[in-house]
Design a protein around this motif. Structure first.
Motif, PDB file in Angstrom:
ATOM      1  N   LEU A 209      39.899  25.708  26.234  1.00 14.85           N
ATOM      2  CA  LEU A 209      39.611  25.974  24.822  1.00 14.85           C
ATOM      3  C   LEU A 209      38.373  25.212  24.373  1.00 14.85           C
ATOM      4  CD1 LEU A 209      43.210  25.960  23.305  1.00 14.85           C
ATOM      5  CD2 LEU A 209      41.760  27.929  23.835  1.00 14.85           C
ATOM      6  N   GLY A 210      37.486  25.961  23.736  1.00 14.78           N
ATOM      7  CA  GLY A 210      36.248  25.380  23.251  1.00 14.78           C
ATOM      8  C   GLY A 210      35.135  25.350  24.272  1.00 14.78           C
ATOM      9  N   LYS A 211      35.450  25.654  25.532  1.00 10.55           N
ATOM     10  CA  LYS A 211      34.438  25.645  26.577  1.00 10.55           C
ATOM     11  C   LYS A 211      33.761  27.022  26.684  1.00 10.55           C
ATOM     12  CE  LYS A 211      35.552  21.452  27.769  1.00 10.55           C
ATOM     13  NZ  LYS A 211      36.287  21.221  28.991  1.00 10.55           N
ATOM     14  N   VAL A 212      32.498  27.020  27.109  1.00 10.38           N
ATOM     15  CA  VAL A 212      31.740  28.262  27.261  1.00 10.38           C
ATOM     16  C   VAL A 212      32.100  28.922  28.598  1.00 10.38           C
ATOM     17  CG1 VAL A 212      29.432  29.266  27.443  1.00 10.38           C
ATOM     18  CG2 VAL A 212      29.869  27.391  25.835  1.00 10.38           C
ATOM     19  N   LEU A 213      32.382  30.206  28.542  1.00  8.91           N
ATOM     20  CA  LEU A 213      32.806  30.947  29.719  1.00  8.91           C
ATOM     21  C   LEU A 213      31.825  30.783  30.880  1.00  8.91           C
ATOM     22  CD1 LEU A 213      34.518  33.184  31.162  1.00  8.91           C
ATOM     23  CD2 LEU A 213      32.993  34.849  30.073  1.00  8.91           C
ATOM     24  N   TRP A 214      30.532  30.938  30.622  1.00  9.96           N
ATOM     25  CA  TRP A 214      29.545  30.933  31.700  1.00  9.96           C
ATOM     26  C   TRP A 214      29.470  29.578  32.409  1.00  9.96           C
ATOM     27  CZ3 TRP A 214      29.710  35.720  31.220  1.00  9.96           C
ATOM     28  CH2 TRP A 214      29.487  36.388  30.023  1.00  9.96           C
ATOM     29  N   THR A 220      30.280  34.135  37.127  1.00  9.45           N
ATOM     30  CA  THR A 220      30.226  35.330  36.274  1.00  9.45           C
ATOM     31  C   THR A 220      28.797  35.665  35.866  1.00  9.45           C
ATOM     32  OG1 THR A 220      30.626  33.925  34.329  1.00  9.45           O
ATOM     33  CG2 THR A 220      32.546  34.971  35.349  1.00  9.45           C
ATOM     34  N   ILE A 221      27.917  34.686  35.921  1.00  4.57           N
ATOM     35  CA  ILE A 221      26.539  34.918  35.479  1.00  4.57           C
ATOM     36  C   ILE A 221      25.851  35.911  36.411  1.00  4.57           C
ATOM     37  CG2 ILE A 221      24.301  33.818  35.071  1.00  4.57           C
ATOM     38  CD1 ILE A 221      25.805  31.235  34.430  1.00  4.57           C
ATOM     39  N   GLY A 222      25.274  36.931  35.832  1.00  8.06           N
ATOM     40  CA  GLY A 222      24.572  37.938  36.611  1.00  8.06           C
ATOM     41  C   GLY A 222      25.479  38.882  37.369  1.00  8.06           C
ATOM     42  N   SER A 223      26.784  38.783  37.147  1.00  4.64           N
ATOM     43  CA  SER A 223      27.740  39.629  37.867  1.00  4.64           C
ATOM     44  C   SER A 223      28.204  40.767  36.976  1.00  4.64           C
ATOM     45  CB  SER A 223      28.948  38.803  38.320  1.00  4.64           C
ATOM     46  OG  SER A 223      29.720  38.432  37.183  1.00  4.64           O
ATOM     47  N   SER A 228      29.455  43.593  31.972  1.00  9.77           N
ATOM     48  CA  SER A 228      30.459  44.372  31.243  1.00  9.77           C
ATOM     49  C   SER A 228      30.789  43.728  29.902  1.00  9.77           C
ATOM     50  CB  SER A 228      31.722  44.514  32.085  1.00  9.77           C
ATOM     51  OG  SER A 228      31.451  45.156  33.302  1.00  9.77           O
ATOM     52  N   TYR A 229      30.936  42.388  29.879  1.00 12.24           N
ATOM     53  CA  TYR A 229      31.265  41.705  28.626  1.00 12.24           C
ATOM     54  C   TYR A 229      30.162  41.896  27.594  1.00 12.24           C
ATOM     55  CZ  TYR A 229      35.151  39.233  30.918  1.00 12.24           C
ATOM     56  OH  TYR A 229      36.322  38.925  31.546  1.00 12.24           O
ATOM     57  N   PHE A 241      37.053  47.533  34.160  1.00 15.39           N
ATOM     58  CA  PHE A 241      36.434  47.455  35.480  1.00 15.39           C
ATOM     59  C   PHE A 241      37.284  46.582  36.393  1.00 15.39           C
ATOM     60  CE2 PHE A 241      34.872  44.032  32.861  1.00 15.39           C
ATOM     61  CZ  PHE A 241      34.801  42.931  33.696  1.00 15.39           C
ATOM     62  N   ASP A 242      37.053  46.734  37.675  1.00 15.32           N
ATOM     63  CA  ASP A 242      37.639  45.862  38.691  1.00 15.32           C
ATOM     64  C   ASP A 242      36.519  45.005  39.268  1.00 15.32           C
ATOM     65  OD1 ASP A 242      39.918  47.234  38.194  1.00 15.32           O
ATOM     66  OD2 ASP A 242      40.293  47.862  40.263  1.00 15.32           O
ATOM     67  N   ALA A 243      36.827  43.738  39.549  1.00 12.64           N
ATOM     68  CA  ALA A 243      35.783  42.865  40.061  1.00 12.64           C
ATOM     69  C   ALA A 243      36.398  41.755  40.901  1.00 12.64           C
ATOM     70  CB  ALA A 243      34.958  42.272  38.919  1.00 12.64           C
ATOM     71  N   TYR A 244      35.565  41.236  41.786  1.00 15.82           N
ATOM     72  CA  TYR A 244      35.987  40.118  42.641  1.00 15.82           C
ATOM     73  C   TYR A 244      35.324  38.849  42.154  1.00 15.82           C
ATOM     74  CZ  TYR A 244      36.125  36.966  46.651  1.00 15.82           C
ATOM     75  OH  TYR A 244      36.303  35.871  47.461  1.00 15.82           O
ATOM     76  N   TYR A 245      36.130  37.759  42.026  1.00 13.49           N
ATOM     77  CA  TYR A 245      35.561  36.458  41.696  1.00 13.49           C
ATOM     78  C   TYR A 245      35.753  35.562  42.903  1.00 13.49           C
ATOM     79  CZ  TYR A 245      33.971  32.456  39.051  1.00 13.49           C
ATOM     80  OH  TYR A 245      33.225  31.388  38.606  1.00 13.49           O
ATOM     81  N   PRO A 246      34.656  34.913  43.353  1.00 10.76           N
ATOM     82  CA  PRO A 246      34.744  34.101  44.573  1.00 10.76           C
ATOM     83  C   PRO A 246      35.560  32.831  44.373  1.00 10.76           C
ATOM     84  CG  PRO A 246      32.588  33.878  43.549  1.00 10.76           C
ATOM     85  CD  PRO A 246      33.301  34.933  42.767  1.00 10.76           C
TER      86      PRO A 246
END
Length: 726
Positions: A209-214, A220-223, A228-229, A241-246
């Motif tokens: 909470l309060g933290k920036v997603l990126w 997520t940056i450039g992905s 999509s967001y 969408f479907d996506a893979y997060y490493p």
């Protein structure tokens, strides 16, 4: 003194301004009007404020920290459950209503706000006299005194219980969801995270909470996540969408995101297992397709070695980066028969390596051990390089640079018949599924090769047996006889087609062509019986063709030979007078077979007429049979043949006969053996759909010596040396 013109008397205006200057009186009147307007505006604004407070159920307060005096309007007093007539306007009255769990922290927050003149914005609970708990949201501003400290705290408060309950219900729903949910503000900061999102994201809500997603999730940056967001926020439309997060998440997710007035809300599920199951299903389907292609490739031809050589193209790139196929020959020596590389530019390099690797491979090499032991082996490419001697094989393998090799034996019926070697480039380690499917490919190829070996052995045995019954023809004086037998290229190669040529006791030459119905060992056995019966009848009785066929039909019925067959019998006769004239009579009879063809000395081709096609053998032994006689000039050639020479799946019999006559016309000038060879090549290209049997006789001139191309004069010892017949 008289009053000045610009002065007024008391009677002219307000007595209070008697004697005042006329311009001052106007100013006073204007001031009064303005004051009245301001009073009216104030009352209007106050009324609007009161209406707004009532509509919004907002109460106001005025707190004086120095004295502890707390002034509440009636709305606020009623909100706290007080009677305005008895409310004592003290801070203690307020504290008495604050929920015990909120009393301490609220007192600290209020004091800190007063001490610092900071923002007062709190939400707390109160307990009404009837025990009901309500939520209150209060906000206030500080008015400083002369000393710069808070003199008054003025603010407003309203009941947020309904909002809290609605929010609580929403929170309960979100917390109970079996899916992750989080919301982001317009600065991409986390504003809400449910329990499932904590589990899926691997971090608590306090950490998020309060933290920036990126910043929290930099991958997520450039992905597709960021793309999509931002698209959802910019377009104001939901995205899915479907996506893979490493790592550290290392998973696949199904996401639904939609814009809100405050930012973005995201619902997501982890679908890693579903994705893996889908990939396994797709891979399994692909692997089954490979196996089906392999089976089709191996089943599509009897030349299994050639088919096996093409298998690497099916294996690469599905199961390996490149591969080599090895087959053990009939002499026991291994031979690399095929290869394929995923990179077209590297295929010539792999081809050169395939040509030299086995000759350079020592017995200690993993590939050689796999061939010798028949056991699968996985090893590093460096292991092979270390045992290869200096030379082209080692240099080529170093250029191909496989990191891993897998040698899979081609096994069948307890023996190793070949090897499938898979090669993997660096970073492409073989999976267990790939190796399993490749071993299945190897097993199918091994079984196909062994089946081909067994079939070939049986075929050679059966064909040898059949050929043993198709004896070499005699060579009577001035008559050259040639025979050919070609088994079918596909299906059963043992059939019922036969030819025969022999001399009767009187010295006449007899040619026979026949075809037993069927293509199997039973047909071949029946053919042997019929051929022997016909030979016995003809060579003992000296009977003409029609009697030979009649006797054969009767013998078949007596001996209960349960088969059907067609046959044509031709006998070549001469009287001394006909010898002098240079002609020969051909007497022939036909039991349902194709009629003979004659190549005349001038090269023209004639079908014998009339064609009397009597009933085939084995149907009715009492049937009436007929015989025909045709006169032939010396130099003529007579051809008897089975239907495998002219029948095709894609054409009718008439077209086949026309092709045969055309070919005979063009080939008429060739020696007899060459004529038959070229005829077979033109009409069936050496691979007939059905068995082909041919017997032909060329009648050379009798006023000259037997020509050299006709070969030696070979006749049985029981035949007269100078027979009247030919």
């Amino acid at each position: 003194m008289h009053p000045s013109p610009d002065r007024t008397t008391a009677a002219d205006g307000d007595p209070s301004v008697a004697g005042a200057r006329p311009d001052a009186a106007g100013q006073v009147a204007d001031l009064r009007r303005r004051l009245t307007a301001l009073q009216h505006q104030y009352e209007t604004e106050r009324l609007r404020w009161e209406l707004a407070k009532e509509a919004g159920e907002v109460g106001t307060f005025d707190f004086e920290p120095a004295t502890g005096l707390l002034l509440w309007d009636e709305q606020l007093q009623r909100m706290f459950g007080y009677d305005p007539a008895t409310f004592d306007q003290s801070l203690d009255a307020f504290t008495a209503r604050v929920h015990p769990d909120d009393e301490r922290w609220h007192a600290d927050a209020l004091q800190a706000s007063v001490d610092t003149m900071g923002e007062y914005d709190v939400e707390y609970r109160i307990v009404l006299p009837d025990g009901e708990t309500r939520w209150i949201h209060a906000r206030g501003r500080h008015l400083p005194g002369p000393d710069g400290r808070t003199d008054h705290l003025i603010g407003a408060a309203y009941d947020t219980t309904g909002e809290r309950e609605a929010s609580t219900r929403v929170t309960r729903v979100l917390e109970a969801m079996p899916a992750g949910f989080y919301s982001l503000d317009r600065e991409w900061r986390f504003t809400h995270v449910n329990a499932e999102a904590e589990r899926l994201l691997g971090q608590s809500r306090d950490e998020l909470l309060g933290k920036v997603l990126w910043k929290v999730f930099p991958a997520t940056i450039g992905s597709v996540f960021e793309e999509s967001y931002r698209k959802a926020v910019d377009a104001g439309e939901p995205v899915a969408f479907d996506a893979y997060y490493p790592a550290p998440l290392d998973g696949w997710y199904e996401l639904r995101a939609w814009p809100t007035p405050d930012g973005l809300s995201v619902y997501f599920l982890e679908v890693t297992e579903r994705r893996k199951a889908q990939e396994r299903a797709e891979r399994s389907t692909y692997q089954l397709a490979i196996l089906a292609q392999v089976s089709a490739e191996l089943a599509g031809t009897l030349d299994t070695v050639v088919a096996t050589a093409r298998l690497p193209r099916l294996v690469v790139p599905a199961l390996a980066d490149f591969c080599v196929m090895t087959v053990i020959g009939a002499d026991g020596a291994p031979r690399d028969v095929g290869s394929w590389h995923v990179d077209p530019s590297t295929r010539p390099l792999l081809e050169r390596y395939r040509e030299v690797r086995l000759d350079a491979m020592p017995m200690t090499a993993p590939v050689a051990r796999a061939l010798h032991t028949g056991e699968a082996a996985t090893f590093r490419g460096d292991d092979v390089l270390s045992v290869l001697p200096e030379g082209p094989a080692r240099e080529l393998l170093a250029l191909l640079a496989p990191e891993t090799e897998v040698a899979l034996p081609l096994r069948a019926r307890g023996r190793t018949v070949g090897l499938l070697t898979l090669f993997y480039a660096p970073g492409h380690a073989p999976s267990a599924d790939d190796v399993t499917v490749a071993q299945e490919v190897a097993d199918r190829a091994g079984l196909a090769l062994d089946n081909a070996r067994l079939f070939s052995a049986q075929q050679q045995l059966a064909e040898g047996l059949q050929r043993s019954m198709l004896t070499d023809p005699p060579e009577p004086d001035h008559a050259e006889i040639a025979v050919r037998y070609l088994p079918a290229a596909e299906a059963a190669r043992v059939g019922g087609d036969w030819y025969d040529a022999f001399l009767q006791p009187g010295g006449t030459t007899m040619l026979v062509i026949g075809d037993v119905v069927g293509h199997d060992t039973e047909a071949a056995a029946a053919m042997g019986q019929l051929r022997s019966l016909l030979r016995g009848i003809a060579t003992y009785s000296d009977a003409p063709p029609v009697e030979v066929l009649r006797g054969l039909d009767a013998s078949m019925a007596t001996l209960r030979v349960g088969t059907l067959a067609t046959a044509a019998v031709a006998r070549f006769e001469q009287t001394p007078e006909e010898v002098g004239r240079g002609i020969t009579r051909m007497r022939w009879a036909n039991a349902g077979h194709l009629p003979p063809l004659v190549i005349n000395p001038d090269g023209s081709v004639a079908e014998l007429a009339p064609w009397v096609g009597d009933l085939m053998l084995g149907v009715d032994p009492t049937t009436t049979r007929h015989e025909s006689v045709v006169t032939l000039d010396r130099g003529a050639t007579v051809l008897l043949y089975t239907d495998g020479l002219v029948e095709r799946r894609d054409a009718d019999l008439d077209q086949g006969l026309l092709r045969l006559r055309t070919a005979l016309t063009e080939l008429s000038g060739l020696p007899l053996d060459e004529l038959l060879d070229e005829l077979i090549e033109r009409l069936v290209q050496g691979r007939p759909d059905d068995d082909v049997a041919l017997v032909a006789v060329r009648l050379h001139r009798q006023d000259r010596p037997r020509p050299a191309e006709a070969g030696p004069n070979i006749v049985p010892p029981t035949v007269p040396p100078d027979p009247a017949g030919t």
